[in-house]
Design a protein around this motif. Structure first.
Motif, PDB file in Angstrom:
ATOM      1  N   UNK A  38      16.089 -73.415 -12.151  1.00 21.22           N
ATOM      2  CA  UNK A  38      15.214 -73.416 -13.328  1.00 21.22           C
ATOM      3  C   UNK A  38      15.562 -72.249 -14.262  1.00 21.22           C
ATOM      4  N   UNK A  39      15.813 -71.085 -13.681  1.00 18.03           N
ATOM      5  CA  UNK A  39      16.213 -69.923 -14.487  1.00 18.03           C
ATOM      6  C   UNK A  39      17.560 -70.173 -15.157  1.00 18.03           C
ATOM      7  N   UNK A  40      18.520 -70.733 -14.426  1.00 15.68           N
ATOM      8  CA  UNK A  40      19.826 -71.046 -15.009  1.00 15.68           C
ATOM      9  C   UNK A  40      19.678 -72.016 -16.182  1.00 15.68           C
ATOM     10  N   UNK A  41      18.781 -72.986 -16.060  1.00 16.46           N
ATOM     11  CA  UNK A  41      18.530 -73.953 -17.134  1.00 16.46           C
ATOM     12  C   UNK A  41      17.872 -73.273 -18.334  1.00 16.46           C
ATOM     13  N   UNK A  42      16.836 -72.460 -18.080  1.00 11.48           N
ATOM     14  CA  UNK A  42      16.121 -71.765 -19.161  1.00 11.48           C
ATOM     15  C   UNK A  42      17.040 -70.829 -19.940  1.00 11.48           C
ATOM     16  N   UNK A  43      17.968 -70.181 -19.246  1.00 10.62           N
ATOM     17  CA  UNK A  43      18.865 -69.226 -19.885  1.00 10.62           C
ATOM     18  C   UNK A  43      20.105 -69.891 -20.489  1.00 10.62           C
ATOM     19  N   UNK A  44      20.256 -71.202 -20.324  1.00 11.74           N
ATOM     20  CA  UNK A  44      21.350 -71.930 -20.958  1.00 11.74           C
ATOM     21  C   UNK A  44      22.660 -71.913 -20.202  1.00 11.74           C
ATOM     22  N   UNK A  45      22.625 -71.627 -18.906  1.00  9.15           N
ATOM     23  CA  UNK A  45      23.861 -71.599 -18.124  1.00  9.15           C
ATOM     24  C   UNK A  45      24.222 -72.958 -17.536  1.00  9.15           C
ATOM     25  N   UNK A  46      23.239 -73.857 -17.380  1.00 10.21           N
ATOM     26  CA  UNK A  46      23.495 -75.204 -16.870  1.00 10.21           C
ATOM     27  C   UNK A  46      22.826 -76.212 -17.797  1.00 10.21           C
ATOM     28  N   UNK A  47      23.283 -77.471 -17.738  1.00 11.50           N
ATOM     29  CA  UNK A  47      22.694 -78.539 -18.552  1.00 11.50           C
ATOM     30  C   UNK A  47      21.347 -78.974 -17.996  1.00 11.50           C
ATOM     31  N   UNK A  48      21.328 -79.336 -16.703  1.00 11.01           N
ATOM     32  CA  UNK A  48      20.099 -79.839 -16.095  1.00 11.01           C
ATOM     33  C   UNK A  48      20.213 -79.746 -14.580  1.00 11.01           C
ATOM     34  N   UNK A  49      19.074 -79.975 -13.926  1.00  5.72           N
ATOM     35  CA  UNK A  49      19.057 -80.041 -12.469  1.00  5.72           C
ATOM     36  C   UNK A  49      17.985 -81.029 -12.037  1.00  5.72           C
ATOM     37  N   UNK A  50      18.148 -81.542 -10.819  1.00  5.55           N
ATOM     38  CA  UNK A  50      17.193 -82.510 -10.290  1.00  5.55           C
ATOM     39  C   UNK A  50      17.124 -82.348  -8.783  1.00  5.55           C
ATOM     40  N   UNK A  51      15.918 -82.276  -8.247  1.00  6.43           N
ATOM     41  CA  UNK A  51      15.721 -82.201  -6.806  1.00  6.43           C
ATOM     42  C   UNK A  51      15.503 -83.611  -6.266  1.00  6.43           C
ATOM     43  N   UNK A  52      16.110 -83.896  -5.117  1.00  4.59           N
ATOM     44  CA  UNK A  52      15.923 -85.197  -4.482  1.00  4.59           C
ATOM     45  C   UNK A  52      16.036 -85.024  -2.976  1.00  4.59           C
ATOM     46  N   UNK A  53      15.681 -86.074  -2.248  1.00  8.19           N
ATOM     47  CA  UNK A  53      15.755 -85.995  -0.783  1.00  8.19           C
ATOM     48  C   UNK A  53      16.500 -87.209  -0.242  1.00  8.19           C
ATOM     49  N   UNK A  54      17.195 -86.969   0.855  1.00 10.95           N
ATOM     50  CA  UNK A  54      17.860 -88.026   1.610  1.00 10.95           C
ATOM     51  C   UNK A  54      17.370 -87.898   3.033  1.00 10.95           C
ATOM     52  N   UNK A  55      16.494 -88.795   3.432  1.00  9.90           N
ATOM     53  CA  UNK A  55      15.880 -88.675   4.744  1.00  9.90           C
ATOM     54  C   UNK A  55      14.929 -87.490   4.744  1.00  9.90           C
ATOM     55  N   UNK A  57      16.041 -84.328   4.534  1.00  5.97           N
ATOM     56  CA  UNK A  57      16.723 -83.194   3.896  1.00  5.97           C
ATOM     57  C   UNK A  57      16.481 -83.206   2.390  1.00  5.97           C
ATOM     58  N   UNK A  58      16.304 -81.989   1.833  1.00  5.79           N
ATOM     59  CA  UNK A  58      16.106 -81.814   0.404  1.00  5.79           C
ATOM     60  C   UNK A  58      17.398 -81.304  -0.230  1.00  5.79           C
ATOM     61  N   UNK A  59      17.739 -81.834  -1.407  1.00  3.40           N
ATOM     62  CA  UNK A  59      18.943 -81.424  -2.120  1.00  3.40           C
ATOM     63  C   UNK A  59      18.618 -81.188  -3.580  1.00  3.40           C
ATOM     64  N   UNK A  60      19.489 -80.448  -4.227  1.00  2.00           N
ATOM     65  CA  UNK A  60      19.376 -80.216  -5.657  1.00  2.00           C
ATOM     66  C   UNK A  60      20.719 -80.550  -6.292  1.00  2.00           C
ATOM     67  N   UNK A  61      20.680 -81.354  -7.360  1.00  2.00           N
ATOM     68  CA  UNK A  61      21.912 -81.715  -8.068  1.00  2.00           C
ATOM     69  C   UNK A  61      21.890 -81.012  -9.418  1.00  2.00           C
ATOM     70  N   UNK A  62      22.958 -80.294  -9.710  1.00  2.00           N
ATOM     71  CA  UNK A  62      23.047 -79.496 -10.926  1.00  2.00           C
ATOM     72  C   UNK A  62      24.165 -80.023 -11.804  1.00  2.00           C
ATOM     73  N   UNK A  63      23.843 -80.241 -13.078  1.00  2.00           N
ATOM     74  CA  UNK A  63      24.834 -80.630 -14.078  1.00  2.00           C
ATOM     75  C   UNK A  63      25.296 -79.346 -14.761  1.00  2.00           C
ATOM     76  N   UNK A  64      26.554 -78.974 -14.552  1.00  2.00           N
ATOM     77  CA  UNK A  64      27.075 -77.728 -15.114  1.00  2.00           C
ATOM     78  C   UNK A  64      27.330 -77.853 -16.610  1.00  2.00           C
TER      79      UNK A  64
END
Length: 132
Positions: A38-55, A57-64
């Protein structure tokens, strides 16, 4: 294999993907890594991010994010406080990264914030990392 340094692992994944020119990356998610994204997104270092789960386990996908000529928006990212050697700073000791062009991330009693917010609320804490 489990990682004892969740923040260090996350920052290393972001640094490696950025340097390799990848469009996106997937990392294990936690409340800490979600807040860092969230901080990386607010500061303009990444495009977006999304949290999701598989079973279970929790994962986060980041668009650089890349600037013109495929230059990564993240020029550098460095973990400062490590599990073996914690670094704490007072409000007057929070460093400025590249004269304000980068950000310092501090874990305060009110949560994980960037250096500007920590100075504004007059709170010090654990100096997690710096990003430029």
């Amino acid at each position: 294999m489990t990682s004892t340094d969740v923040i260090g692992d996350f920052l290393t994944r972001v640094r490696n993907a950025s340097r390799a020119g990848k469009d996106r990356l997937t990392a294990p998610a936690s409340r800490l890594t979600a807040r860092l994204a969230e901080i990386l997104k607010e500061e303009g270092f990444i495009e977006s991010f999304k949290c999701f789960s598989e079973g279970s386990k929790q994962f986060i996908r980041i668009q650089l994010k890349y600037l013109q000529g495929r230059q990564p928006a993240i020029q550098g990212i460095k973990r400062v406080s490590k599990p073996g050697c914690r670094i704490y700073v007072g409000v007057d000791e929070i460093p400025r990264v590249l004269g304000g062009l980068g950000v310092s991330v501090v874990s305060t009693s009110k949560g994980i914030v960037v250096d500007r917010e920590a100075r504004k609320t007059r709170m010090g804490g654990e100096f997690l990392c710096k990003i430029w």
